[in-house]
Design a protein around this motif. Structure first.
Motif, mmCIF file in Angstrom:
data_model
loop_
_atom_site.group_PDB
_atom_site.id
_atom_site.type_symbol
_atom_site.label_atom_id
_atom_site.label_comp_id
_atom_site.label_asym_id
_atom_site.label_seq_id
_atom_site.Cartn_x
_atom_site.Cartn_y
_atom_site.Cartn_z
ATOM 1 N N ASN A 156 -1.664 16.620 -2.303
ATOM 2 C CA ASN A 156 -1.652 15.432 -1.468
ATOM 3 C C ASN A 156 -0.283 15.191 -0.869
ATOM 4 O O ASN A 156 0.741 15.548 -1.431
ATOM 5 C CB ASN A 156 -2.063 14.212 -2.288
ATOM 6 N N ASN A 157 -0.359 14.569 0.281
ATOM 7 C CA ASN A 157 0.831 14.141 0.979
ATOM 8 C C ASN A 157 1.606 13.123 0.167
ATOM 9 O O ASN A 157 1.031 12.175 -0.320
ATOM 10 C CB ASN A 157 0.348 13.410 2.218
ATOM 11 N N ASP A 158 2.899 13.321 0.013
ATOM 12 C CA ASP A 158 3.652 12.337 -0.751
ATOM 13 C C ASP A 158 4.580 11.495 0.099
ATOM 14 O O ASP A 158 4.722 10.306 -0.119
ATOM 15 C CB ASP A 158 4.444 13.029 -1.861
ATOM 16 N N THR A 159 5.205 12.150 1.065
ATOM 17 C CA THR A 159 6.106 11.382 1.918
ATOM 18 C C THR A 159 5.464 11.255 3.295
ATOM 19 O O THR A 159 4.838 12.189 3.783
ATOM 20 C CB THR A 159 7.457 12.113 2.074
ATOM 21 N N PRO A 160 5.592 10.089 3.885
ATOM 22 C CA PRO A 160 4.951 9.902 5.193
ATOM 23 C C PRO A 160 5.559 10.826 6.235
ATOM 24 O O PRO A 160 6.780 10.924 6.344
ATOM 25 C CB PRO A 160 5.228 8.428 5.508
ATOM 26 N N VAL A 166 0.861 -1.179 0.000
ATOM 27 C CA VAL A 166 0.000 0.000 0.000
ATOM 28 C C VAL A 166 0.899 1.230 0.000
ATOM 29 O O VAL A 166 1.652 1.436 0.957
ATOM 30 C CB VAL A 166 -0.927 0.021 1.234
ATOM 31 N N LEU A 167 0.887 1.985 -1.075
ATOM 32 C CA LEU A 167 1.711 3.194 -1.208
ATOM 33 C C LEU A 167 3.196 2.895 -0.994
ATOM 34 O O LEU A 167 3.939 3.718 -0.462
ATOM 35 C CB LEU A 167 1.246 4.260 -0.208
ATOM 36 N N GLY A 168 3.590 1.683 -1.359
ATOM 37 C CA GLY A 168 5.001 1.322 -1.232
ATOM 38 C C GLY A 168 5.356 0.707 0.110
ATOM 39 O O GLY A 168 6.523 0.426 0.365
ATOM 40 N N LEU A 173 -0.223 8.476 5.377
ATOM 41 C CA LEU A 173 -0.457 8.891 3.986
ATOM 42 C C LEU A 173 -1.900 8.660 3.545
ATOM 43 O O LEU A 173 -2.269 9.014 2.440
ATOM 44 C CB LEU A 173 0.462 8.109 3.042
ATOM 45 N N SER A 174 -2.694 8.026 4.405
ATOM 46 C CA SER A 174 -4.056 7.752 3.970
ATOM 47 C C SER A 174 -5.072 8.235 4.991
ATOM 48 O O SER A 174 -4.743 8.546 6.125
ATOM 49 C CB SER A 174 -4.238 6.260 3.689
ATOM 50 N N GLY A 175 -6.309 8.303 4.534
ATOM 51 C CA GLY A 175 -7.411 8.658 5.417
ATOM 52 C C GLY A 175 -8.415 7.526 5.385
ATOM 53 O O GLY A 175 -8.604 6.900 4.352
ATOM 54 N N MET A 190 -7.781 15.091 6.943
ATOM 55 C CA MET A 190 -6.954 16.013 7.720
ATOM 56 C C MET A 190 -5.527 16.138 7.191
ATOM 57 O O MET A 190 -4.963 17.208 7.149
ATOM 58 C CB MET A 190 -6.937 15.528 9.182
ATOM 59 N N ASN A 191 -4.943 15.023 6.764
ATOM 60 C CA ASN A 191 -3.535 15.057 6.341
ATOM 61 C C ASN A 191 -3.386 15.070 4.816
ATOM 62 O O ASN A 191 -2.371 14.632 4.306
ATOM 63 C CB ASN A 191 -2.786 13.851 6.923
#
Lengths: 310, 263
Positions: free
Chosen positions: B3-7, A67-69, A82-84, A155-156
């Motif tokens: 969007n957020n790219d890096t955690p 998931v997203l790497g 990185l997710s909501g 939020m993020n």
């Protein structure tokens, strides 16, 4: 074309003797909307939970979850940052008001005060909740609560948005509003993963749909292709079992595909004229000729009867 | 908005703090109904004892008048009860009815962060509750400042200790009514047999070792030593008991609750 955001291969999950997810594989391309359809108990929610580490998958050789790497078994925090996630329940803090609920989550995502303030203002506006900023949760309607939960998940500025039945139990206005917002998010580059019972919802917003049944992937394609490949174009629905007696059933079954339930017979064909001619023979019976839709595909794929999990 | 790219994962202290802060925020929303009882309860107790019972109890206990003896014990029982309520009924409601934890676990917080944040919150509540008792005791001139000012810290570790036990119990409980067994079966006896209302030394010889097993006994001893400024070497043993209890019971509580939250 954007890379795959989610890659799942041979995913298995059992709760005791119950196999909730079985040999599931799928990929989700970036900046698309991917929908999970399936009856209650099909394992949709479990799949969502497996992706962000709320559930732990069975340990099998050859299982890949990316998931997203990141692998949720090893790096759940990276995925979550990185997710909501919008869960089925509106699990808001009833003691706090709308804006305070968002502030708590700004804290969870570690946002700085100024960033958080701007983001909260923006989210309230985006989900049309600005007028309710100071309202208590108990004063909100079901639709407002749902929008607040969605705001909280954004939020993020997540790259991936996971929604578990986001519109269940909502009125058509709110449902359409949420679809609009999801379209906007997708345009902005957010990848969306959702589960739903509403075929129309899947058809409206999903680029790709996976139909799940008893933990397995039954079929997976774009809604248009699913329609094209898995069901005839038209349906004649005839109400009442007596009405059908006027039609010769042996001849009929050669011309059209027949699905019977107790009070309804459905005749499927690609030829609308043929169905119309049949309809004319049904004197006085109640019938309805329509285009086939995703619900027909769904019911064909998962069966009309209920199983013990539903 | 992009969007957020890096955690961007908040550091550990920030994750624990945000969980703790969530509880503080929810608790302080109803300041009046939440902050008054911790002051009221010891007040009622002392007035009741002072007006009535203490006239009949003329003997000293461990060199203290009865009201001093009981008062210093109440510092700890208030911490014990608040943390036990928070981490049984409170935790269970958040877990099963409100599904608050499910939402929190979708944010970048691990189950361990969540539970430890919960324990720290219970500890803070214990600190506040024993501080409230301290205020009342001071106003009535029962104990004297300044050395007793550090006793809320013992309230903190006592509450942390009882929160680990409460969370362990919660991890087993299927319906909320089962907590009644815990309160009547374990906490009420502890109130009476841990040296709060009468000295442990007065218990029959065969029962005494059991009183030493009870966690509250050790907290009360520490609190009383601080309030009277009379220390002895054996207090190190009481302190050690509490620390070991926290780590051992806490370990199993976290492990069992984790299985309930992530399955």
């Amino acid at each position: 074309m954007p890379d795959n955001v989610i890659t799942v291969e041979n995913l298995n999950k059992s709760f005791g003797s119950v196999q909730a997810v079985e040999k599931l594989s799928f990929t989700v391309r970036g900046e698309t909307c991917f929908g999970f359809l399936g009856p209650n108990g099909a394992g949709k929610t479990t799949v969502m939970k497996l992706l962000y580490g709320k559930c732990l998958r069975d340990k099998n050789d050859g299982t890949v979850v990316d998931v997203l790497g990141y692998d949720p078994a090893q790096n759940e925090l990276a995925i979550k940052s990185l997710s909501g996630v919008v869960q089925q329940e509106d699990n808001l803090d009833d003691e706090l008001n709308v804006i305070q609920n968002l502030w708590i989550y700004a804290g969870f995502y570690g946002l700085e005060k100024n960033t958080a303030k701007k983001q909260i203002e923006y989210l309230l506006e985006f989900l049309e909740l600005s007028a309710k900023a100071k309202s208590r949760i108990k004063e909100l309607s079901g639709g407002m609560k749902r929008r607040l939960v969605i705001a909280r998940a954004l939020m993020n500025n997540p790259k991936l948005l996971i929604l578990d039945e986001p519109t269940t139990g909502l009125d058509p206005q709110v449902r359409h509003l949420i679809w609009d917002k999801l379209h906007q998010l997708k345009k902005r580059g957010t990848t969306i993963l959702l589960t739903t019972h509403y075929m129309e919802e899947a058809f409206q917003i999903c680029d790709e749909v996976l139909i799940m049944h008893r933990g397995r992937n039954i079929m997976c394609d774009s809604p248009k292709n699913l329609l094209k490949q898995h069901v005839e174009r038209f349906v004649l629905e005839v109400t009442g079992s007596d009405s059908m007696s006027v039609l010769d059933s042996t001849e009929l079954s050669q011309q059209v595909r027949i699905e019977r339930s107790e009070e309804m017979t459905r005749l499927y064909s690609n030829d609308t004229e043929k169905l119309r001619a049949l309809a004319n023979k049904l004197e006085g019976a109640q019938y309805y000729l329509r285009q086939a839709n995703l619900e027909d595909v769904f019911l064909r794929a998962t069966g009309r009867g209920l199983d013990d999990k539903q | 908005m992009t969007n957020n790219d890096t955690p961007r994962i908040p550091p550990l202290w920030r994750r624990l703090y945000s969980v703790w802060f969530r509880h503080v925020r929810v608790y302080t929303r109803n300041m009046f109904s939440n902050a008054l009882p911790p002051f009221l309860e010891p007040l009622l107790f002392l007035v009741g004892i002072g007006l009535g019972l203490s006239r009949y109890v003329t003997q000293t206990m461990e060199g203290l008048s009865y009201i001093e003896f009981l008062g210093t014990g109440l510092l700890m029982t208030s911490a014990m009860f608040t943390s036990s309520f928070e981490c049984t009924f409170g935790t269970f409601i958040r877990l099963e009815f409100e599904k608050v934890y499910d939402g929190m676990l979708a944010a970048p917080i691990t189950v361990n962060n969540l539970i430890i944040g919960e324990i720290l919150w219970a500890g803070s509540k214990g600190l506040f509750f024993s501080f409230a008792v301290l205020c009342i005791l001071t106003v009535f001139g029962i104990i004297s400042l300044p050395y007793s000012l550090i006793v809320p810290l013992i309230g903190f570790i006592t509450a942390v200790m009882f929160s680990t036990l409460a969370l362990l119990i919660t991890s087993f409980v299927k319906t909320i009514n089962h907590f009644n067994f815990y309160f009547t079966g374990l906490l009420s006896p502890m109130f009476f047999f841990s040296g709060v209302v009468f000295p442990v030394a007065d218990l029959p010889g065969k029962i005494r070792p059991f009183a030493e097993l009870l966690p509250l006994t050790h907290s009360v001893r520490l609190a009383r030593a601080i309030c009277t400024n009379r220390y002895s070497a054996s207090l190190a043993g009481d302190f050690l008991y509490i620390i070991i209890f926290i780590f051992v019971v806490g370990f199993f509580a976290v492990r069992r609750l984790r299985r309930r939250l992530v399955n």
